[in-house]
Design a protein around this motif. Structure first.
Motif, short mmCIF file in Angstrom:
data_model
loop_
_atom_site.label_atom_id
_atom_site.label_comp_id
_atom_site.label_asym_id
_atom_site.label_seq_id
_atom_site.Cartn_x
_atom_site.Cartn_y
_atom_site.Cartn_z
N GLU A 30 0.12 0.45 -43.97
CA GLU A 30 0.32 0.60 -44.74
C GLU A 30 -0.19 2.11 -44.83
O GLU A 30 -0.51 2.46 -45.81
CB GLU A 30 -0.88 -0.21 -45.64
N GLU A 31 -0.65 2.85 -43.86
CA GLU A 31 -1.10 4.28 -43.41
C GLU A 31 -0.37 5.33 -43.50
O GLU A 31 0.16 6.70 -43.47
CB GLU A 31 -2.46 5.05 -43.20
N ILE A 32 1.27 4.79 -43.17
CA ILE A 32 2.52 5.39 -42.84
C ILE A 32 3.67 5.41 -43.81
O ILE A 32 3.86 3.89 -44.70
CB ILE A 32 2.55 5.78 -40.84
N PHE A 37 6.75 8.64 -37.49
CA PHE A 37 7.75 7.74 -36.60
C PHE A 37 6.14 7.18 -35.47
O PHE A 37 5.32 8.12 -35.25
CB PHE A 37 7.75 8.73 -35.50
N VAL A 38 6.82 6.20 -34.52
CA VAL A 38 5.32 5.04 -33.79
C VAL A 38 6.10 5.35 -32.79
O VAL A 38 6.58 4.18 -32.81
CB VAL A 38 4.90 3.88 -34.49
N TYR A 39 5.21 5.41 -31.73
CA TYR A 39 5.16 5.59 -30.36
C TYR A 39 4.09 4.50 -29.44
O TYR A 39 2.72 5.01 -29.88
CB TYR A 39 5.53 6.80 -29.84
N ALA A 40 4.76 3.21 -29.02
CA ALA A 40 3.85 2.50 -28.20
C ALA A 40 4.40 2.55 -27.10
O ALA A 40 5.36 2.48 -26.40
CB ALA A 40 4.07 1.05 -28.75
N ASP A 41 2.75 2.71 -25.77
CA ASP A 41 2.92 2.40 -24.75
C ASP A 41 1.93 1.17 -24.38
O ASP A 41 1.25 1.73 -23.87
CB ASP A 41 2.77 3.73 -24.22
N PRO A 42 2.04 0.65 -24.46
CA PRO A 42 1.62 -0.58 -24.22
C PRO A 42 1.11 -1.19 -22.56
O PRO A 42 2.18 -0.69 -22.07
CB PRO A 42 1.94 -2.05 -25.27
N PRO A 43 0.15 -2.00 -22.48
CA PRO A 43 -0.03 -2.47 -20.82
C PRO A 43 0.99 -2.77 -20.43
O PRO A 43 2.08 -3.67 -21.68
CB PRO A 43 -1.62 -3.07 -20.73
N TYR A 44 2.01 -3.29 -19.36
CA TYR A 44 2.89 -4.12 -18.98
C TYR A 44 3.17 -5.42 -18.74
O TYR A 44 2.57 -5.67 -18.22
CB TYR A 44 3.83 -2.98 -17.92
N LEU A 72 7.24 -2.82 -38.77
CA LEU A 72 7.34 -1.45 -39.28
C LEU A 72 8.82 -0.88 -39.61
O LEU A 72 9.17 -0.44 -40.68
CB LEU A 72 7.22 -0.54 -38.12
N ASN A 73 9.60 -1.77 -38.56
CA ASN A 73 11.33 -1.77 -39.20
C ASN A 73 11.03 -2.55 -40.17
O ASN A 73 12.47 -1.57 -40.99
CB ASN A 73 11.81 -2.98 -38.00
N GLU A 74 10.74 -3.22 -40.88
CA GLU A 74 11.49 -3.73 -41.56
C GLU A 74 10.88 -2.86 -43.00
O GLU A 74 11.14 -3.27 -43.68
CB GLU A 74 10.62 -5.21 -42.24
N ARG A 75 9.62 -2.03 -42.54
CA ARG A 75 9.58 -0.76 -43.73
C ARG A 75 10.56 0.25 -43.17
O ARG A 75 10.08 1.12 -43.97
CB ARG A 75 7.56 -0.34 -43.65
N ASN A 76 10.95 0.43 -42.77
CA ASN A 76 12.15 1.84 -42.29
C ASN A 76 10.92 2.66 -40.85
O ASN A 76 12.06 3.61 -41.94
CB ASN A 76 12.71 1.75 -43.55
N ILE A 77 10.97 2.24 -40.97
CA ILE A 77 10.03 3.15 -40.11
C ILE A 77 10.01 2.88 -38.46
O ILE A 77 10.15 2.34 -38.09
CB ILE A 77 7.85 2.62 -40.06
N LYS A 78 10.44 4.12 -37.88
CA LYS A 78 11.29 4.84 -37.40
C LYS A 78 9.60 4.18 -35.17
O LYS A 78 8.85 4.39 -35.73
CB LYS A 78 12.21 5.78 -36.55
N PHE A 79 10.57 3.77 -34.56
CA PHE A 79 9.77 3.30 -33.68
C PHE A 79 10.23 3.53 -31.97
O PHE A 79 11.70 3.11 -32.15
CB PHE A 79 8.98 2.23 -33.78
N ALA A 80 9.39 3.83 -30.91
CA ALA A 80 10.25 3.26 -29.86
C ALA A 80 8.97 2.88 -28.72
O ALA A 80 7.85 3.28 -28.71
CB ALA A 80 10.36 4.89 -29.30
#
Length: 135
Positions: A30-32, A37-44, A72-80
């Motif tokens: 809600e804050e973005i 743009f959101v970048y996620a680098d989780p544990p694999y 995020l995608n549903e809100r049209n927020i780009k992510f990687a």
């Protein structure tokens, strides 16, 4: 390499950018907005590392993060999303099914880790690191 880093830093200073390093469970979409743009680098999930020992990163976490990225995608927020789709003969079926179902774009990153861990027994088995994007 230095020139690229300098160019990146110059462009970064020209923008109104804010960086956060958060656990995805503490992250509020809600804050973005749609210019973010959101970048996620989780544990694999399928690799062996300290964070995976004793339930540090489980299938439950994997599904929850992928759900957040769908939101995020549903809100049209780009992510990687950085991740590993295959490692030491294991395949991350959860990740592959999610990519296929949502029709996200998977970019193969051509890196070789053959010399990075001398203790690894099967140095010839392939690790496929990927970047998943919704744009």
């Amino acid at each position: 390499m230095e020139a690229k880093l300098t160019e990146f830093m110059t462009r970064l200073h020209e923008q109104n950018a804010t960086f956060s390093c958060l656990d995805f469970r503490s992250f509020s979409i809600e804050e973005i907005g749609d210019n973010d743009f959101v970048y996620a680098d989780p544990p694999y999930l399928i690799t062996c590392a300290a964070y995976n020992e004793q339930g540090g990163w489980t299938q439950k976490h994997e599904y929850a993060l992928l759900g957040l990225l769908d939101d995020l995608n549903e809100r049209n927020i780009k992510f990687a999303l950085s991740n590993v789709i295959e490692s030491k003969g294991k395949r991350n079926a959860i990740l592959q099914e999610w990519i296929d179902k949502q029709n996200y774009r998977m970019v193969n990153l051509n890196y070789s880790y053959k010399n990075s861990n001398y203790q690894r027994k099967n140095k010839e088995s392939e690790t496929k690191e990927i970047l998943v994007v919704n744009y």
